[in-house]
Design a protein around this motif. Structure first.
Motif, short mmCIF file in Angstrom:
data_model
loop_
_atom_site.label_atom_id
_atom_site.label_comp_id
_atom_site.label_asym_id
_atom_site.label_seq_id
_atom_site.Cartn_x
_atom_site.Cartn_y
_atom_site.Cartn_z
N SER A 54 0.85 -1.19 0.00
CA SER A 54 0.00 0.00 0.00
C SER A 54 0.88 1.23 0.00
CB SER A 54 -0.93 0.01 1.21
OG SER A 54 -0.18 0.03 2.41
N GLY A 55 0.30 2.32 -0.45
CA GLY A 55 1.04 3.58 -0.47
C GLY A 55 1.63 3.90 -1.83
N ASN A 76 -1.85 -5.28 -6.36
CA ASN A 76 -0.63 -4.69 -5.80
C ASN A 76 0.01 -5.64 -4.79
OD1 ASN A 76 1.06 -2.43 -6.19
ND2 ASN A 76 0.36 -1.46 -4.29
N THR A 77 0.11 -6.90 -5.19
CA THR A 77 0.56 -7.97 -4.29
C THR A 77 1.59 -8.84 -4.99
OG1 THR A 77 -1.57 -7.99 -3.14
CG2 THR A 77 -0.21 -9.98 -2.96
N SER A 95 2.45 2.02 -5.97
CA SER A 95 2.30 0.88 -6.86
C SER A 95 3.62 0.12 -6.95
CB SER A 95 1.91 1.37 -8.26
OG SER A 95 1.99 0.30 -9.18
#
Length: 133
Positions: free
Chosen positions: A25-26, A77-78, A28
């Protein structure tokens, strides 16, 4: 800096499988090199698998080649680490780390250099993997 949260560790028998997840998070992950690092008490930290979030190119330590697979899911985003045919020697705390591709040249350098000096990277809290013999 990007924030990272790992999940998916656990206890498995020899030969078993686990999938670790590293949710970001925060920022990409498209602009980051991301890697999985293993820490075992009394041993040096090892970069086991790294990936370029931009290109999807990968690097693996010799100890895990053919058994582990790192992948990215941009929509989530993982970053994932699929671990198959696990051995007792794979036991340890697994950390996810990310570093901007403006600061590290590629995924190979990420695994090697960040294992030695992780001060520039963002780190997750770690997840325990235990493989019973």
């Amino acid at each position: 800096q990007v924030q990272l949260v790992e999940s998916g560790g656990g206890l498995v028998p020899t030969g078993g499988s686990l999938r670790l997840s590293c949710a970001a998070s925060g920022y990409s992950l498209d602009g980051y090199a991301v890697g999985w690092f293993r820490q075992v008490p009394g041993k040096e930290r090892e970069g086991v698998a790294c990936i370029s979030g931009r290109h999807g190119t990968t690097y693996y330590a010799e100890s895990v080649k053919g058994r582990f697979a790192i992948s990215r899911e941009n929509a989530e985003n993982t970053i994932y680490l699929q671990m198959n045919n696990l051995e007792p020697e794979d036991t340890g705390i697994y950390y996810c780390a990310g570093l901007s591709l403006k600061r590290i040249i590629n995924e190979h350098a990420m695994c090697i250099m960040t294992a030695r000096d992780g001060s520039k990277a963002s780190w997750g809290q770690g997840t325990q993997v235990t493989v019973s013999s």
